[in-house]
Design an enzyme around this catalytic site. Structure first.
Site, PDB file in Angstrom:
ATOM      1  N   THR A  60       0.857  -1.182   0.000  1.00 47.99           N
ATOM      2  CA  THR A  60       0.000   0.000   0.000  1.00 47.99           C
ATOM      3  C   THR A  60       0.894   1.233   0.000  1.00 47.99           C
ATOM      4  O   THR A  60       2.108   1.126   0.147  1.00 47.99           O
ATOM      5  CB  THR A  60      -0.916   0.022   1.239  1.00 47.99           C
ATOM      6  OG1 THR A  60      -1.856   1.079   1.116  1.00 47.99           O
ATOM      7  CG2 THR A  60      -0.111   0.251   2.511  1.00 47.99           C
ATOM      8  N   ALA A 108      -5.413  -5.369   6.438  1.00 43.53           N
ATOM      9  CA  ALA A 108      -6.620  -4.532   6.380  1.00 43.53           C
ATOM     10  C   ALA A 108      -7.537  -4.804   7.562  1.00 43.53           C
ATOM     11  O   ALA A 108      -8.110  -3.879   8.139  1.00 43.53           O
ATOM     12  CB  ALA A 108      -7.359  -4.774   5.062  1.00 43.53           C
TER      13      ALA A 108
END
EC number: 3.4.25.1
Length: 263
Positions: A60, A108
């Site tokens: 990310t 996540a």
């Protein structure tokens, strides 16, 4: 009777019903030999530990920086599971309350759970103390909560951004319980590319539009070079009266804007 003939006899402990095995002799294979071998009761030798069968790679790019008009927060929207792209529309900026934002980098599920739990703890603090929680206190709450699970496999690198009585605040918190205050942070696999852009263009005295452009450019460059980052660039601005969502731009559109740019 010869010793060899004794060792060749099958062991009775593997018969049906012994230790509740129900005839599953393979469950009592204690050694490197077969169940019918008398050496099967020997202590197993120490071998090479088995390697993990699945290695999940996290990717990310998130960033945040303070400047005179508040805090800028930006993130990409790609979620990966190893080498596979799981989603292009993940919301990596978590809205904790009207004055606090958090970012997601790492697992996540871990980031989402702990920051939503932090939102509830911040609300409880407000009800008890009749005032808004400070950015420093919110980040300390999160660091204390995750520190209790240190070494248990959590994967989280988040930034807590907000505005309180002291002005704009920015803290980095990770799953080891580390907590750092700073003016600029970037977290994730593409952070090295984002830092390159921010280090060149960052200044505390940036104008609002200049800060927006710097954040977009930094995330775009990370998505261009890092395969685990992509999707769209979500941009937030934390001001004295609360945060606002500025824009969400597809990186393909930003490529048309920034490709060929030299700064």
């Amino acid at each position: 009777m010869a010793l060899a003939s004794v060792l060749e006899r099958p062991l009775s402990v593997n018969r049906r019903g012994f230790f509740g095995l129900g005839g599953r002799a393979d469950l009592l294979d204690l050694g490197p030999g077969s169940p019918s071998d008398g050496l099967s009761l020997a202590a197993p030798s120490w071998g090479v530990p088995e390697e993990p069968r699945i290695e999940i790679l996290h990717g990310t790019t998130t960033l945040a920086f303070k400047f005179r008009h508040g805090v800028i927060v930006a993130a990409d929207s790609r979620a990966t599971a190893g080498a596979y792209i799981a989603s292009q529309t993940v919301k990596k900026v978590i809205e904790i309350n009207p004055y606090l934002l958090g970012t997601m980098a790492g697992g996540a599920a871990d980031c989402s759970f702990w920051e939503r739990l932090l939102a509830r703890q911040c609300r409880i603090y407000e009800l008890r103390n009749k005032e808004r929680i400070s950015v420093a206190a919110a980040s300390k709450l999160l660091a204390n909560m995750v520190y209790q699970y240190k070494g248990m496999g959590l994967s989280m690198g988040t930034m807590i951004c907000g505005w309180d009585k002291r002005g704009p605040g920015l803290y980095y918190v990770d799953s080891e319980g580390n907590r750092i205050s700073g003016a600029t942070f970037s977290v994730g696999s593409g952070s090295v590319y984002a830092y390159g852009v921010m280090d060149r263009g960052y200044s505390y005295d940036l104008e609002v539009e200049e800060a927006y452009d710097l954040a977009r450019r930094a995330i775009y460059q990370a998505t261009y070079r890092d395969a685990y980052s992509g999707g769209s660039v979500s941009l937030y601005h934390v001001r004295e009266d609360g945060w606002i969502r500025v824009s969400s731009d597809n990186v393909a559109d930003l490529h048309d804007k920034y490709s060929g740019s030299t700064h």
